[in-house]
Write a protein that holds these residues in place. Sequence first.
Motif, PDB file in Angstrom:
ATOM      1  N   ASP A 178       2.487 -39.759  45.378  1.00  0.00           N
ATOM      2  CA  ASP A 178       2.675 -39.276  46.886  1.00  0.00           C
ATOM      3  C   ASP A 178       3.992 -38.715  47.100  1.00  0.00           C
ATOM      4  O   ASP A 178       4.835 -38.583  46.760  1.00  0.00           O
ATOM      5  CB  ASP A 178       2.751 -40.774  47.384  1.00  0.00           C
ATOM      6  CG  ASP A 178       1.493 -40.958  47.990  1.00  0.00           C
ATOM      7  OD1 ASP A 178       0.294 -40.263  47.377  1.00  0.00           O
ATOM      8  OD2 ASP A 178       0.966 -42.093  48.682  1.00  0.00           O
TER       9      ASP A 178
ATOM     10  N   TYR B 239       1.075 -38.543  53.967  1.00  0.00           N
ATOM     11  CA  TYR B 239       1.764 -38.746  52.417  1.00  0.00           C
ATOM     12  C   TYR B 239       0.395 -38.502  51.590  1.00  0.00           C
ATOM     13  O   TYR B 239      -0.571 -39.484  51.855  1.00  0.00           O
ATOM     14  CB  TYR B 239       2.262 -40.082  52.447  1.00  0.00           C
ATOM     15  CG  TYR B 239       3.334 -40.351  53.357  1.00  0.00           C
ATOM     16  CD1 TYR B 239       4.666 -39.808  53.103  1.00  0.00           C
ATOM     17  CD2 TYR B 239       3.320 -40.567  54.884  1.00  0.00           C
ATOM     18  CE1 TYR B 239       5.765 -40.047  53.881  1.00  0.00           C
ATOM     19  CE2 TYR B 239       4.042 -40.779  55.566  1.00  0.00           C
ATOM     20  CZ  TYR B 239       5.556 -40.514  55.341  1.00  0.00           C
ATOM     21  OH  TYR B 239       6.607 -40.737  55.990  1.00  0.00           O
ATOM     22  N   LYS B 240       0.589 -37.757  50.579  1.00  0.00           N
ATOM     23  CA  LYS B 240      -0.606 -37.306  49.929  1.00  0.00           C
ATOM     24  C   LYS B 240       0.021 -37.034  48.374  1.00  0.00           C
ATOM     25  O   LYS B 240       0.983 -36.466  48.288  1.00  0.00           O
ATOM     26  CB  LYS B 240      -1.589 -36.380  50.326  1.00  0.00           C
ATOM     27  CG  LYS B 240      -2.329 -36.723  51.443  1.00  0.00           C
ATOM     28  CD  LYS B 240      -3.596 -37.627  51.318  1.00  0.00           C
ATOM     29  CE  LYS B 240      -3.870 -38.536  52.507  1.00  0.00           C
ATOM     30  NZ  LYS B 240      -4.700 -39.351  52.203  1.00  0.00           N
TER      31      LYS B 240
ATOM     32  N   ILE C 166      -2.382 -30.162  48.198  1.00  0.00           N
ATOM     33  CA  ILE C 166      -2.924 -31.224  47.821  1.00  0.00           C
ATOM     34  C   ILE C 166      -4.602 -31.053  47.359  1.00  0.00           C
ATOM     35  O   ILE C 166      -5.193 -30.004  47.610  1.00  0.00           O
ATOM     36  CB  ILE C 166      -2.955 -32.171  48.962  1.00  0.00           C
ATOM     37  CG1 ILE C 166      -3.428 -31.852  50.469  1.00  0.00           C
ATOM     38  CG2 ILE C 166      -1.569 -32.865  49.151  1.00  0.00           C
ATOM     39  CD1 ILE C 166      -3.309 -32.707  51.457  1.00  0.00           C
TER      40      ILE C 166
ATOM     41  N   ALA D 183      -8.233 -34.921  49.838  1.00  0.00           N
ATOM     42  CA  ALA D 183      -7.087 -35.239  50.574  1.00  0.00           C
ATOM     43  C   ALA D 183      -6.847 -34.172  51.752  1.00  0.00           C
ATOM     44  O   ALA D 183      -6.632 -34.682  52.796  1.00  0.00           O
ATOM     45  CB  ALA D 183      -5.813 -35.329  49.612  1.00  0.00           C
TER      46      ALA D 183
ATOM     47  N   VAL E 170      -6.609 -35.191  55.730  1.00  0.00           N
ATOM     48  CA  VAL E 170      -5.391 -34.951  56.864  1.00  0.00           C
ATOM     49  C   VAL E 170      -5.626 -33.741  57.741  1.00  0.00           C
ATOM     50  O   VAL E 170      -4.794 -33.588  58.460  1.00  0.00           O
ATOM     51  CB  VAL E 170      -4.196 -34.800  56.143  1.00  0.00           C
ATOM     52  CG1 VAL E 170      -3.885 -35.964  55.220  1.00  0.00           C
ATOM     53  CG2 VAL E 170      -4.161 -33.474  55.151  1.00  0.00           C
TER      54      VAL E 170
END
Length: 167
Positions: free
Chosen positions: A86, A96-97, A145, A149, A153
């Motif tokens: 993360d 947060y990814k 990412i 993901a 986001v």
Amino acid sequence: MVYDIKIYGNESLRTVAEPVEVITPEILEILDNMVETMHEANGVGLAAPQVGIAKRMFVVDVGDGIIRKIINPELIELSDVVENEDEGCLSVPGVYKPVKRSVTVKIKYQNEKGEEVIEEGTGLLGRAFQHEYDHLEAILFVDKISPVAKRMVSKKLQLLKKESGRN
Ligand SMILES: [Zn+2]
């Protein structure tokens, strides 16, 4: 002095930074201000483009007792072994990814005195070096990412962009 941190959508985050030609008192003052800004925001790293300064420098404090001020860095070795951990960014608040990064990285840079330093960073330090270096190349962690993901986001990013446009 604490700087305003540029948020996702701001153009300075998408501008490739220029080398620092001479380490002037002004450059040293900017680095001090960047450290203050990073600490104020509880970050582990901050790159100059994040405060609207298109220079190749960043500061890192991963809590190992050393505040690094890094000028004109080059990543000279990246381990083949990667870790998917993360990550977050002061310019992308609330996101947060996991990002795949080399576990160990060798970095070459100039310190405040203009001396050449070669340092190896592992774990969080290695990750910070890679994340902050990317800022100098106008790359953000959300660019790296996974597609899934990214989809998760995308709304949040659009919102940040909209807010950032108003500043
Ligand atoms: Zn960042």
